[in-house]
Design an enzyme around this catalytic site. Sequence first.
Site, PDB file in Angstrom:
ATOM      1  N   SER A 221      -3.139  -7.917   3.171  1.00  0.00           N
ATOM      2  CA  SER A 221      -3.192  -7.725   4.619  1.00  0.00           C
ATOM      3  C   SER A 221      -3.467  -9.056   5.316  1.00  0.00           C
ATOM      4  O   SER A 221      -2.877  -9.349   6.355  1.00  0.00           O
ATOM      5  CB  SER A 221      -4.272  -6.703   4.967  1.00  0.00           C
ATOM      6  OG  SER A 221      -3.967  -5.464   4.367  1.00  0.00           O
TER       7      SER A 221
ATOM      8  N   HIS B 230       0.842  -1.208   0.000  1.00  0.00           N
ATOM      9  CA  HIS B 230       0.000   0.000   0.000  1.00  0.00           C
ATOM     10  C   HIS B 230       0.875   1.254   0.000  1.00  0.00           C
ATOM     11  O   HIS B 230       0.612   2.206  -0.737  1.00  0.00           O
ATOM     12  CB  HIS B 230      -0.884   0.056   1.254  1.00  0.00           C
ATOM     13  CG  HIS B 230      -1.896  -1.036   1.377  1.00  0.00           C
ATOM     14  ND1 HIS B 230      -2.028  -1.805   2.503  1.00  0.00           N
ATOM     15  CD2 HIS B 230      -2.850  -1.475   0.514  1.00  0.00           C
ATOM     16  CE1 HIS B 230      -3.018  -2.672   2.343  1.00  0.00           C
ATOM     17  NE2 HIS B 230      -3.526  -2.501   1.144  1.00  0.00           N
TER      18      HIS B 230
ATOM     19  N   LYS C 298     -16.088  -7.226   6.782  1.00  0.00           N
ATOM     20  CA  LYS C 298     -14.836  -7.879   7.176  1.00  0.00           C
ATOM     21  C   LYS C 298     -14.677  -7.739   8.688  1.00  0.00           C
ATOM     22  O   LYS C 298     -15.074  -6.725   9.268  1.00  0.00           O
ATOM     23  CB  LYS C 298     -13.640  -7.209   6.494  1.00  0.00           C
ATOM     24  CG  LYS C 298     -13.461  -7.603   5.023  1.00  0.00           C
ATOM     25  CD  LYS C 298     -12.140  -7.072   4.454  1.00  0.00           C
ATOM     26  CE  LYS C 298     -11.969  -7.497   2.997  1.00  0.00           C
ATOM     27  NZ  LYS C 298     -10.732  -6.993   2.385  1.00  0.00           N
TER      28      LYS C 298
ATOM     29  N   ARG D 129      -2.097  -5.922  -8.400  1.00  0.00           N
ATOM     30  CA  ARG D 129      -0.984  -6.796  -8.022  1.00  0.00           C
ATOM     31  C   ARG D 129      -0.761  -7.903  -9.035  1.00  0.00           C
ATOM     32  O   ARG D 129       0.347  -8.275  -9.332  1.00  0.00           O
ATOM     33  CB  ARG D 129      -1.254  -7.409  -6.650  1.00  0.00           C
ATOM     34  CG  ARG D 129      -1.162  -6.403  -5.527  1.00  0.00           C
ATOM     35  CD  ARG D 129      -1.766  -6.941  -4.279  1.00  0.00           C
ATOM     36  NE  ARG D 129      -3.180  -7.208  -4.474  1.00  0.00           N
ATOM     37  CZ  ARG D 129      -3.970  -7.779  -3.601  1.00  0.00           C
ATOM     38  NH1 ARG D 129      -3.483  -8.189  -2.461  1.00  0.00           N
ATOM     39  NH2 ARG D 129      -5.242  -7.956  -3.852  1.00  0.00           N
TER      40      ARG D 129
HETATM   41  N1  COA Z   1      -0.337  -4.062  -1.709  1.00  0.00           N
HETATM   42  C1  COA Z   1      -0.664  -5.004  -0.818  1.00  0.00           C
HETATM   43  N2  COA Z   1      -1.914  -5.415  -0.618  1.00  0.00           N
HETATM   44  C2  COA Z   1      -2.880  -4.839  -1.344  1.00  0.00           C
HETATM   45  C3  COA Z   1      -2.610  -3.848  -2.286  1.00  0.00           C
HETATM   46  C4  COA Z   1      -1.263  -3.464  -2.467  1.00  0.00           C
HETATM   47  N3  COA Z   1      -0.910  -2.532  -3.349  1.00  0.00           N
HETATM   48  N4  COA Z   1      -3.766  -3.480  -2.860  1.00  0.00           N
HETATM   49  C5  COA Z   1      -4.729  -4.202  -2.285  1.00  0.00           C
HETATM   50  N5  COA Z   1      -4.200  -5.021  -1.374  1.00  0.00           N
HETATM   51  C6  COA Z   1      -4.922  -6.023  -0.567  1.00  0.00           C
HETATM   52  C7  COA Z   1      -5.498  -5.490   0.689  1.00  0.00           C
HETATM   53  O1  COA Z   1      -4.568  -5.547   1.744  1.00  0.00           O
HETATM   54  C8  COA Z   1      -6.667  -6.424   0.929  1.00  0.00           C
HETATM   55  O2  COA Z   1      -6.222  -7.590   1.528  1.00  0.00           O
HETATM   56  P1  COA Z   1      -7.196  -8.475   2.424  1.00  0.00           P
HETATM   57  O3  COA Z   1      -8.386  -8.863   1.577  1.00  0.00           O
HETATM   58  O4  COA Z   1      -6.326  -9.590   2.758  1.00  0.00           O
HETATM   59  O5  COA Z   1      -7.572  -7.614   3.600  1.00  0.00           O
HETATM   60  C9  COA Z   1      -7.118  -6.792  -0.468  1.00  0.00           C
HETATM   61  O6  COA Z   1      -6.040  -6.464  -1.322  1.00  0.00           O
HETATM   62  C10 COA Z   1      -8.366  -6.068  -0.889  1.00  0.00           C
HETATM   63  O7  COA Z   1      -8.169  -4.699  -0.652  1.00  0.00           O
HETATM   64  P2  COA Z   1      -9.205  -3.787   0.107  1.00  0.00           P
HETATM   65  O8  COA Z   1      -8.433  -2.691   0.718  1.00  0.00           O
HETATM   66  O9  COA Z   1     -10.104  -4.560   1.022  1.00  0.00           O
HETATM   67  O10 COA Z   1      -9.899  -3.122  -1.083  1.00  0.00           O
HETATM   68  P3  COA Z   1     -10.920  -3.612  -2.189  1.00  0.00           P
HETATM   69  O11 COA Z   1     -10.125  -3.708  -3.434  1.00  0.00           O
HETATM   70  O12 COA Z   1     -11.717  -4.777  -1.773  1.00  0.00           O
HETATM   71  O13 COA Z   1     -11.850  -2.320  -2.282  1.00  0.00           O
HETATM   72  C11 COA Z   1     -12.903  -0.298  -1.568  1.00  0.00           C
HETATM   73  C12 COA Z   1     -12.059  -1.494  -1.162  1.00  0.00           C
HETATM   74  C13 COA Z   1     -12.964   0.604  -0.376  1.00  0.00           C
HETATM   75  C14 COA Z   1     -12.298   0.418  -2.724  1.00  0.00           C
HETATM   76  C15 COA Z   1     -14.317  -0.803  -1.995  1.00  0.00           C
HETATM   77  O14 COA Z   1     -14.716  -1.822  -1.124  1.00  0.00           O
HETATM   78  C16 COA Z   1     -15.336   0.301  -1.955  1.00  0.00           C
HETATM   79  O15 COA Z   1     -15.309   1.207  -2.756  1.00  0.00           O
HETATM   80  N6  COA Z   1     -16.253   0.237  -0.987  1.00  0.00           N
HETATM   81  C17 COA Z   1     -17.245   1.288  -0.754  1.00  0.00           C
HETATM   82  C18 COA Z   1     -18.646   0.816  -1.174  1.00  0.00           C
HETATM   83  C19 COA Z   1     -18.815   1.014  -2.645  1.00  0.00           C
HETATM   84  O16 COA Z   1     -18.709   2.092  -3.179  1.00  0.00           O
HETATM   85  N7  COA Z   1     -19.137  -0.113  -3.304  1.00  0.00           N
HETATM   86  C20 COA Z   1     -19.318  -0.121  -4.741  1.00  0.00           C
HETATM   87  C21 COA Z   1     -17.972  -0.218  -5.406  1.00  0.00           C
HETATM   88  S1  COA Z   1     -18.152  -0.189  -7.102  1.00  0.00           S
END
Ligand code: COA
Length: 159
Positions: free
Chosen positions: A128, A17, A41, A90
Site C-alpha cells: 500500500s 489484496h 500507522k 509476497r
Molecule cells: N498484496 C499487496 N500488498 C500486501 C499484501 C498483498 N497480498 N499483503 C500485505 N501487503 C502489504 C500491505 O499493503 C502493507 O503495506 P504497507 O506497510 O505499505 O501499508 C504491508 O504489506 C503490511 O500489511 P498490513 O496489512 O499492515 O498487515 P501486517 O502483515 O502488518 O499485519 C495484522 C496486520 C492486522 C494482521 C496485525 O497487525 C495484527 O494482527 N494486529 C492486531 C494486534 C495483534 O493481534 N498483534 C499480535 C499479532 S501476533
Amino acid sequence: MRIAVYPGSFDPVTNGHLDIIKRSSRLFDKVIVAVLHNASKTPLFTVEEKMDLLSQVTSDIPNVEIDSFSGLLADYVMENKISSIVKGLRAVSDFEYELQMALMNRKLNPDVETIFMMTSGEYSYLSSSIVKEVFKFNGCIKGLVPDEVIDAMKKKVSL
Ligand code: COA
C-alpha cells in the site's frame, strides 16, 4: 461452516489484496476481511473509508464480508468463531515476520490455523505504501489497485 479472516491495514486495498481475497473465498464458506484500527500507522483513509472501498471492490463475491477490529487478532478470531487466518506471502522477506505472528497467534489461540497463500507473481512487489508513494509523485498506478481506489485517492488529494 468454515470461516476465515483476512486481516490487514488496507490503506488502501490493492490488487494484491484482492487476489488473496478472491482465491481464499473459494476455499472457505465465508471470508471476513477485517480492517485493523492501527494507531501506529498514519493512514491516508479512515477505517470507514477503507471498509467502504473494500465493500465496493468485493461486491461481486457473495461469501466475503467486511469488518473492522481493534485489539488482538486472536481475540477477534475467538469472538467470531473463525477457524483460520489467511495471509498473503509476497516474498521471502515477509516470511520471518509472518512466522512470528502466526506462532504468537497460535500461542494465544491454539485452535486457530494461519493459512499462507502465495501472492500472484504480478503483485509480489506491491504494498500500500509503494502505491501511495508512486501516486503522490503522479506515477501511474492503474492495474495495481482497483479503479475505485484510484478515484478515492484522487478525491483525497483534491480536498
Ligand atoms: N498484496 C499487496 N500488498 C500486501 C499484501 C498483498 N497480498 N499483503 C500485505 N501487503 C502489504 C500491505 O499493503 C502493507 O503495506 P504497507 O506497510 O505499505 O501499508 C504491508 O504489506 C503490511 O500489511 P498490513 O496489512 O499492515 O498487515 P501486517 O502483515 O502488518 O499485519 C495484522 C496486520 C492486522 C494482521 C496485525 O497487525 C495484527 O494482527 N494486529 C492486531 C494486534 C495483534 O493481534 N498483534 C499480535 C499479532 S501476533
